[in-house]
Design an enzyme around this catalytic site. Sequence first.
Site, PDB file in Angstrom:
ATOM      1  N   GLU A 121     -24.391  -6.916  -5.706  1.00  0.00           N
ATOM      2  CA  GLU A 121     -23.664  -5.889  -6.455  1.00  0.00           C
ATOM      3  C   GLU A 121     -24.547  -5.377  -7.582  1.00  0.00           C
ATOM      4  O   GLU A 121     -25.063  -6.162  -8.374  1.00  0.00           O
ATOM      5  CB  GLU A 121     -22.381  -6.468  -7.068  1.00  0.00           C
ATOM      6  CG  GLU A 121     -21.297  -6.798  -6.082  1.00  0.00           C
ATOM      7  CD  GLU A 121     -20.008  -7.224  -6.781  1.00  0.00           C
ATOM      8  OE1 GLU A 121     -18.937  -6.957  -6.238  1.00  0.00           O
ATOM      9  OE2 GLU A 121     -20.084  -7.829  -7.874  1.00  0.00           O
ATOM     10  N   CYS A 122     -24.717  -4.062  -7.665  1.00  0.00           N
ATOM     11  CA  CYS A 122     -25.435  -3.405  -8.759  1.00  0.00           C
ATOM     12  C   CYS A 122     -26.811  -4.038  -8.951  1.00  0.00           C
ATOM     13  O   CYS A 122     -27.709  -3.842  -8.143  1.00  0.00           O
ATOM     14  CB  CYS A 122     -24.595  -3.417 -10.034  1.00  0.00           C
ATOM     15  SG  CYS A 122     -25.107  -2.175 -11.241  1.00  0.00           S
ATOM     16  N   GLY A 123     -27.027  -4.825 -10.015  1.00  0.00           N
ATOM     17  CA  GLY A 123     -28.321  -5.450 -10.207  1.00  0.00           C
ATOM     18  C   GLY A 123     -28.725  -6.333  -9.049  1.00  0.00           C
ATOM     19  O   GLY A 123     -29.902  -6.387  -8.670  1.00  0.00           O
TER      20      GLY A 123
ATOM     21  N   MET B  47     -30.044  -4.132  -6.378  1.00  0.00           N
ATOM     22  CA  MET B  47     -31.403  -3.685  -6.691  1.00  0.00           C
ATOM     23  C   MET B  47     -32.429  -4.754  -6.314  1.00  0.00           C
ATOM     24  O   MET B  47     -33.519  -4.447  -5.810  1.00  0.00           O
ATOM     25  CB  MET B  47     -31.500  -3.325  -8.171  1.00  0.00           C
ATOM     26  CG  MET B  47     -30.683  -2.095  -8.552  1.00  0.00           C
ATOM     27  SD  MET B  47     -30.237  -2.042 -10.319  1.00  0.00           S
ATOM     28  CE  MET B  47     -31.857  -1.939 -11.067  1.00  0.00           C
TER      29      MET B  47
ATOM     30  N   THR C 273     -23.951  -2.908  -2.852  1.00  0.00           N
ATOM     31  CA  THR C 273     -23.238  -1.776  -3.433  1.00  0.00           C
ATOM     32  C   THR C 273     -23.624  -1.658  -4.900  1.00  0.00           C
ATOM     33  O   THR C 273     -23.995  -2.647  -5.540  1.00  0.00           O
ATOM     34  CB  THR C 273     -21.709  -1.963  -3.371  1.00  0.00           C
ATOM     35  OG1 THR C 273     -21.344  -3.094  -4.184  1.00  0.00           O
ATOM     36  CG2 THR C 273     -21.232  -2.195  -1.948  1.00  0.00           C
TER      37      THR C 273
END
Length: 436
Positions: A327-329, A332, A427
Amino acid sequence: MPAGLVISAPASGVGKTTLTLALARAWRNRGLNVQCFKSGPDYIDPAFHAAATGRASVNVDSWAMDRGTIAHLVGRGTDADVVLAEGSMGLFDGVAARGVSGTGATADIAEMLGWPVLLVIDPSGQAQTAAAIAAGLRDYRAGVRLAGVVLNRVASPRHEDVVRRALNDAGIAVFGALPRHAEISLPKRHLGLVQAEEQAEIGKLIDEAARFVAEHVDLDAVLRSAASWSPQPAASGMNVTPPGQHIALARDAAFSFIYPHMLEAWRAAGAEISTFSPLADEAPDASADVCWLPGGYPELHAGTIAANARFRSGLRAFADTRPVHGECGGYMVLGTALTDADGIRHEMTGLLGLETSFAKRRMHLGYRLAALAAPMPGHQVGARLRGHEFHYSTIIAQPDTPLAVVHDATGAVIAETGSRRGLATGTFFHLIAEDR
């Protein structure tokens, strides 16, 4: 019977969190059991609440959650003496379109639970206008009741007197006035407050805030203003399917943004959670059947993550046979590369083709409703997931299969679809709830 109170303000940055922590610790020091909640999608404040009260805090969110879920979550306050719900932004600030049970505004929670609102007002650069603002908030929406006001950052005794007189004339109780006090300022960074677990002196800071507020605020009057609250039994719980039976969860300063209620729901559903630290070069537990990388601050630790070969090789080996979600970080880090604020490109794990840059900063903020076009751990194709996105990173490349069709709270299509490659998914939004 617990007494319930909502802490809110006309806007962000006025002092809601500091007052919430101070009241919670001051009452705890008096021997009261205090339970906190956070209204809205902020995933940092609950850890501060726990530091102040010694009890776990969770988010309640009227855009993403139905009334049954909210009732289930606030039910943990049944054995408390005082229950405080800290608001987000201004009292009535939410999104334009209604979600599951509201717009995400703090006022939704206040009305739903029947708790009065304690307003934090910063009258800097104002005098009588502060009373006009408080009166406007009091009268704006039927069903939302104002308990009174605490003034913050008053400039002088004369300034306090003028503002107090105006509020008294408007029929609004003033429980106290706080002079400016730099010693209790909470440090911030680009996604909000520096996390509680990163502040070694957080206990002392909260103690000082409690001492300062107890000196300037009538704690007994505030407590009397709270509503006696008899929680209604929740018809159902969270209705959350855990992503696996044994979840390897990344957990350290770079991977810490996951909603506490999600972890509790996974455990309540029978899942086991094993934590590991990518920053300490640890790999996920080999006995787990799914790995989950939450958001956090990988952009501040990109060099360390890139250099930690054991973590990267262990995660790749895990993903050969079992699902991995970010999720998010965390998303990435599952990608090919991350460019930090100094423009330095760091190689990530390469499980997805995503490449992001923090050097090219652009804020992405808001609720998200995602309809899955491909499965992800715990959720099948077609599932409708509600979450929240908040980051400053820019997508440089995303060559993989989109994971979902994503809309914002107004129904507009969002370009950040998430992605899937093999058993890896990710995501940019943080999951809050699934539509029932």
